[in-house]
Design an enzyme around this catalytic site. Structure first.
Site, PDB file in Angstrom:
ATOM      1  N   SER A  94       0.861  -1.182   0.000  1.00 59.01           N
ATOM      2  CA  SER A  94       0.000   0.000   0.000  1.00 59.01           C
ATOM      3  C   SER A  94       0.901   1.235   0.000  1.00 59.01           C
ATOM      4  O   SER A  94       1.718   1.381  -0.899  1.00 59.01           O
ATOM      5  CB  SER A  94      -0.947  -0.024   1.196  1.00 59.01           C
ATOM      6  OG  SER A  94      -1.839   1.059   1.156  1.00 59.01           O
ATOM      7  N   HIS A 119      -2.518  -0.918  -3.502  1.00 59.92           N
ATOM      8  CA  HIS A 119      -3.617   0.023  -3.347  1.00 59.92           C
ATOM      9  C   HIS A 119      -3.348   1.283  -4.164  1.00 59.92           C
ATOM     10  O   HIS A 119      -2.417   2.044  -3.870  1.00 59.92           O
ATOM     11  CB  HIS A 119      -3.797   0.410  -1.877  1.00 59.92           C
ATOM     12  CG  HIS A 119      -4.130  -0.749  -0.989  1.00 59.92           C
ATOM     13  ND1 HIS A 119      -3.911  -0.722   0.376  1.00 59.92           N
ATOM     14  CD2 HIS A 119      -4.665  -1.964  -1.251  1.00 59.92           C
ATOM     15  CE1 HIS A 119      -4.314  -1.872   0.901  1.00 59.92           C
ATOM     16  NE2 HIS A 119      -4.757  -2.642  -0.069  1.00 59.92           N
ATOM     17  N   ASP A 155      -4.518  -4.731   5.700  1.00 56.48           N
ATOM     18  CA  ASP A 155      -4.899  -5.544   4.544  1.00 56.48           C
ATOM     19  C   ASP A 155      -3.747  -6.464   4.155  1.00 56.48           C
ATOM     20  O   ASP A 155      -2.604  -6.031   4.052  1.00 56.48           O
ATOM     21  CB  ASP A 155      -5.272  -4.639   3.364  1.00 56.48           C
ATOM     22  CG  ASP A 155      -5.776  -5.436   2.168  1.00 56.48           C
ATOM     23  OD1 ASP A 155      -6.418  -6.484   2.388  1.00 56.48           O
ATOM     24  OD2 ASP A 155      -5.536  -5.009   1.026  1.00 56.48           O
TER      25      ASP A 155
END
Length: 347
Positions: free
Chosen positions: A163, A189, A285
């Site tokens: 991310s 992401h 995540d």
């Protein structure tokens, strides 16, 4: 929208970079939000100077266009922490959703470890996502990984997730893999419109072929696959190999693509033939997905705290017992190759 949040103090605004430079020196903010298209000096030129003279957390605010994507990826390579999409003020509901997103990213950026651009990194000429606080349900003592074997064949599948800070971390990892490396599937992401530009950028910096995944296509050695914009990427078993499954399901962990979707599918369909690495990023995540991979017999590792821009996702994975190793970024590619060799030892 930032000022409405009680945890943020907007200490100043600037209409152009020259005004911003003076205010940054005087007000010493914790975080800067930066547009790319501004008068008197481009946001990219200003960011490059800022990261050289006074490195600080910067969140880019970008238009969701091809030009905006290319410029934003360049900004991330120069040291920006994260990117948010410029909200459409004409749509009230979207503006409110954007407000929550931007507030979350600014707060996370304040805790980021700033790393200026690597010297010598090429920057091609050009004419930010919410995260959850890690929730750790149990300690690593509850984890008992299955023995890692390659009984179904020696071919391996490498799964990567990232991310904030991940666009550069993934570039470093893929740049360290040879053209004949095992197939790579990854999730990063990014706003939906950025995936094509991101795939092209990674392809330029890697000996592997990096591309957006197509639903149903075979996953081949020497290739790396990223989710197309705003879609999840999963893998499914096909004979002795795998195929891409591009899914348009709901966000998972508030992300689409989500690393957990990819990692859980790898755990189910690749098991001990997989290798997983969770890189820098905000939130958690991918932590549970990496745990599922380890329990299924996969070799797993994370990027260490010292080289991560944000040690949210990899830190959550370590606390879950999802990985035994935390390695510096520049050592991850070689470790992935080592683990992909037949009969590689596993701690």
């Amino acid at each position: 929208m930032l000022a409405r949040d009680p945890g943020i103090d907007v200490v100043g605004t600037a209409a152009d970079p020259l005004i911003a430079r003076e205010k940054i020196q005087r007000l010493r903010p914790d975080v800067l939000t930066l547009d790319i298209e501004m008068p008197r000096m481009s946001g990219l030129e200003f960011l490059e100077q800022l990261m050289r003279m006074r490195p600080m957390p910067v969140v880019m605010v970008s238009t969701l266009t091809e030009r905006g994507a290319a410029a934003t990826l360049q900004a991330l390579s120069l040291g920006a922490v994260d990117v948010v999409a410029k909200p459409k003020a004409s749509v009230a509901a979207e503006f409110e959703r954007s407000a929550a997103d931007i507030v979350a990213r600014v707060k996370h950026a304040a805790r980021a470890r700033i790393r200026p651009a690597v010297r010598g990194e090429p920057t091609p000429p050009v004419s930010v996502l919410p995260a959850r606080t890690p929730v750790i349900p149990s300690g690593p003592s509850a984890v008992r990984p299955m023995p890692a074997t390659a009984a179904e064949g020696d071919a391996h599948l490498i799964a990567l997730g990232a991310s904030a800070g991940g666009t550069e971390a993934l570039r470093v990892v893929l740049q360290g893999l040879p053209a004949h490396a095992p197939a790579v599937v990854l999730a990063q992401h990014l706003p939906a419109n950025f995936s094509a530009a991101f795939a092209e950028r990674l392809d330029r910096h890697s000996a592997m072929h990096v591309r957006e995944a197509r639903d149903g296509e075979d996953i081949l050695p020497g290739h790396a696959y990223i989710p197309p914009g705003g879609r999840h990427l999963a893998v499914v078993r096909h004979g002795r190999g795998w195929r891409c499954a591009v899914e348009d399901g709901p966000p998972v962990n508030r992300h689409k693509p989500a690393v957990d979707v990819l990692f859980h599918s790898v755990a189910r369909h690749a098991g001990a033939r997989a290798i997983g690495a969770l890189l820098t990023g905000m939130g958690d995540d991918g932590a549970r997905g990496l745990l599922a991979m380890r329990v299924a017999g996969a070799r797993t590792l994370v990027q260490d705290e010292a080289t991560s821009v944000v040690w949210g996702m990899p830190g959550a994975a370590m606390r879950l017992g999802a990985a035994a190793d935390a390695l510096p970024l520049d050592g991850i590619a070689s470790r992935l190759l080592e683990l992909s060799r037949p009969h590689a030892s596993v701690a």
